[in-house]
Design a protein around this motif. Structure first.
Motif, PDB file in Angstrom:
ATOM      1  N   THR A   1       0.843  -1.211   0.000  1.00  0.00           N
ATOM      2  CA  THR A   1       0.000   0.000   0.000  1.00  0.00           C
ATOM      3  C   THR A   1       0.873   1.254   0.000  1.00  0.00           C
ATOM      4  O   THR A   1       0.651   2.179  -0.779  1.00  0.00           O
TER       5      THR A   1
ATOM      6  N   ASP B   1     -10.202  -1.407  -1.659  1.00  0.00           N
ATOM      7  CA  ASP B   1      -9.708  -2.768  -1.870  1.00  0.00           C
ATOM      8  C   ASP B   1     -10.948  -3.620  -2.071  1.00  0.00           C
ATOM      9  O   ASP B   1     -11.717  -3.856  -1.128  1.00  0.00           O
TER      10      ASP B   1
ATOM     11  N   CYS C   1     -11.014  -7.126   0.116  1.00  0.00           N
ATOM     12  CA  CYS C   1     -10.213  -6.537   1.205  1.00  0.00           C
ATOM     13  C   CYS C   1      -9.661  -7.542   2.204  1.00  0.00           C
ATOM     14  O   CYS C   1      -8.808  -7.189   3.006  1.00  0.00           O
TER      15      CYS C   1
ATOM     16  N   VAL D   1      -5.058  -3.332   3.471  1.00  0.00           N
ATOM     17  CA  VAL D   1      -5.080  -2.002   2.845  1.00  0.00           C
ATOM     18  C   VAL D   1      -5.917  -1.042   3.689  1.00  0.00           C
ATOM     19  O   VAL D   1      -5.559   0.128   3.851  1.00  0.00           O
TER      20      VAL D   1
ATOM     21  N   GLY E   1     -13.966  -0.822   1.293  1.00  0.00           N
ATOM     22  CA  GLY E   1     -13.544  -2.212   1.079  1.00  0.00           C
ATOM     23  C   GLY E   1     -14.724  -3.147   1.004  1.00  0.00           C
ATOM     24  O   GLY E   1     -15.817  -2.853   1.503  1.00  0.00           O
TER      25      GLY E   1
ATOM     26  N   ILE F   1      -6.355  -0.817  -4.694  1.00  0.00           N
ATOM     27  CA  ILE F   1      -5.171  -1.655  -4.415  1.00  0.00           C
ATOM     28  C   ILE F   1      -5.720  -2.986  -3.944  1.00  0.00           C
ATOM     29  O   ILE F   1      -6.429  -3.041  -2.924  1.00  0.00           O
ATOM     30  N   THR F   2      -5.407  -4.047  -4.660  1.00  0.00           N
ATOM     31  CA  THR F   2      -6.039  -5.304  -4.278  1.00  0.00           C
ATOM     32  C   THR F   2      -5.253  -6.527  -4.718  1.00  0.00           C
ATOM     33  O   THR F   2      -4.389  -6.432  -5.603  1.00  0.00           O
TER      34      THR F   2
END
Ligand SMILES: C[S@@+](CC[C@H](N)C(=O)[O-])C[C@H]1O[C@@H](n2cnc3c(N)ncnc32)[C@H](O)[C@@H]1O
Length: 421
Positions: free
Chosen positions: A46, A65, A68, A73, A86, A249-250
């Motif tokens: 992250t 995310d 998640c 994240v 998330g 971001i995942t």
């Protein structure tokens, strides 16, 4: 980092490892270790992603995310004072993620901790019916372990009001001791009894877990009033609502690697998320258990997906069906991600390849093609080394190391894919 706008213009094998993504610059917060979770990714990804995005001067209001998990994240977003959205289909994942993202006063935690322990002792003569428990729980616990856990759960619920943020902290602690106090084979990624195991003592395990979590909370620097919204849902469910986000971001699930519902069955049953954990396999991307019209849907696969699925069909038809469903879901994921991003938004995926019976399951290539087909103008691709990967790359059905080359192969490297809208 190689940037592509055409899937045929890239050779994934020759992409070098970029050390930028290999390790973090700071020690990972203890908060990331408050509950075990399979395929949790390193927290520093992250921070690195934020560093990377900031070079492009993209304003960051919201991070998402979409898978998640246990909130890696989510917690890092809070540390960076950025709003977070998330989603995860597994209620145990979102319970941990929420527990991690809240702020707790140390003194109040200690007060509740003492109350729970006192209440646990007070309930000593209360009867908890083992006979009426779910058969599935009886399978994993002896009468004594079951009764002590039931008593502990009651002590938590009676000591902390339902509306209090603090209840979640102790529910999370309770959840993480459910495997050590059962007959579950330690660290197994498939549900399996260990006939040799002496389960941990319930009260000692709970005390140790709470003390660790309280120390993690004391050390935590995730303070501030940024917003955190975490929902329990299938990301592909059309009715879910989410904000427009600037970065995703995942790390997506892998195909047939983990059955998250099966793996978390103890928490799912104890915390009453459902009375049949198998129901939670539905909507889980990468699960083995999906019914759909294979012959009809096959046409929707992109070119990478089609090639891989046809190679697999010769080896194992059932596996080919599962992989096809996974690829179709991931194609839809790419589309929904694009739609939820702000104008200059970025989606970063951490994804690895696997191999099954000699067929390479090129998840990274498939996802890159899916992103390009969904209207991401460019996709940058780079590779990172997975630290701590062991020498034997094969895993058997139980996730154990194997020398059998027909087993599932796990690589020591994974890809970072960055799609720009
Ligand atoms: C690789 S894990 C993510 C781990 C996460 N990065 C972490 O650090 O904990 C993938 C996650 O995707 C979730 N998942 C699978 N299918 C999903 C779906 N349809 N919608 C939302 N989440 C899903 C799984 O439950 C699992 O938690």
């Amino acid at each position: 980092m190689k940037t592509v706008s055409n899937i045929n213009a890239i050779k994934f094998d020759s992409i070098p490892v970029d050390p930028f993504w290999n390790t973090g610059n700071e020690k990972e917060s203890k908060m990331h270790r408050i509950h075990a979770y399979p395929a949790k990714f390193p927290a520093f990804i992250t921070t690195k992603a934020l560093e990377f995005v900031r070079q492009d001067n993209i304003p960051i209001g919201w991070i998402a995310d979409i898978f998640c998990g246990c909130g890696t994240v989510a917690f890092e977003a809070k540390r960076n004072k950025i709003n977070f959205w998330g989603c995860d289909v597994n209620p145990v994942a979102t319970m941990i993620a929420r527990a991690k993202s809240r702020q707790y006063k140390s003194k109040k935690l200690k007060i509740y901790y003492d109350l729970i322990i006192e209440e646990f002792k007070r309930l000593e003569n209360e009867r908890f019916s083992y006979e009426k428990a779910y058969d599935r729980l009886k399978y994993w616990y002896s009468k004594q372990q079951f009764e002590e856990l039931a008593r502990l759960k009651k002590a938590i619920m009676e000591s902390i009001p339902a509306r209090s943020n603090y209840r979640l902290f102790f529910v999370c602690a309770f959840s993480n001791i459910l495997k050590p106090t059962s007959r579950w084979l330690t660290k197994s990624i498939k549900p399996q009894i260990d006939p040799e195991k002496i389960p941990a003592d319930v009260l000692s395990a709970f005390k140790e877990q709470c003390l660790f979590m309280m120390a993690a909370n004391d050390e935590s620097d995730a303070k501030g009033d940024s917003q955190t919204k975490i929902i329990t849902a299938n990301f592909l469910n059309e009715s879910i609502e989410h904000p427009t986000v600037d970065i995703i971001i995942t790390s997506p699930p892998y195909v047939t690697s983990y059955e998250y519902a099966d793996l978390h069955q103890l928490s799912i049953l104890w915390l009453s998320y459902t009375d049949d954990y198998r129901k939670l396999r539905d909507g889980s991307i990468g699960s083995l258990y999906h019914t759909y019209n294979f012959d009809k849907e096959l046409k929707r696969l992109n070119s990478t997906g089609t090639k891989i699925v046809f190679r697999l069909l010769n080896k194992d038809k059932a596996k080919a069906r599962s992989v096809a469903k996974y690829f179709l879901d991931m194609q839809q994921v790419a589309q929904v991600c694009r739609n939820m991003l702000s104008d200059r938004g970025i989606a970063l995926f951490v994804v690895g390849n696997t191999e099954y019976k000699g067929v390479r399951i090129e998840n990274a290539r498939h996802l890159t093609e899916s992103l390009l087909n969904s209207g991401f103008t460019k996709v940058s691709v780079t590779k990172r080394k997975i630290t701590g990967k062991i020498l034997t790359p094969y895993r058997d059905e139980l996730g154990r190391f194997s020398t059998d080359k027909n087993s599932r192969k796990v690589y020591g490297e994974e890809f970072i894919l960055i799609g720009r809208k």
